[in-house]
Write a protein that holds these residues in place. Sequence first.
Motif: not given
Length: 123
Positions: A106, A111, A35
């Motif tokens: 995520l 993440h 991410h």
Amino acid sequence: MTEEIATGLLEASIERVWNEHDGEKRIAAIAALYHPEARIYEPERSITGHAAISDTVACVLADMPPGFRFEVTGPTLGHHGVAVTRWKGGPPGQVIVSGADTVHILDGKIHEHWFFFDPPQPR
């Protein structure tokens, strides 16, 4: 999120990021797997962002002997956007470091990534 996505991302990060010496290939793999606001947690520090992750990997690999690689010793398990696996690292036939990683996914990417290191083994 399926178990396969979380476990696949964790295993891919070990292979494509943590074993990659080429900076351009590594940052491309980080962009594909992590991410944009990804954070890594080690026992002594946390690191945020793609460039910082790449720099950290480069420093880790620079300190290792020739032929050093990380490999999953699994099984890799996951559910509800979280995956965990065991790993070891060293040149062929030797283990220098081992531990476990956990990731939280995520928006289809890693993440948060936690590293847990086994205590050094007596030699």
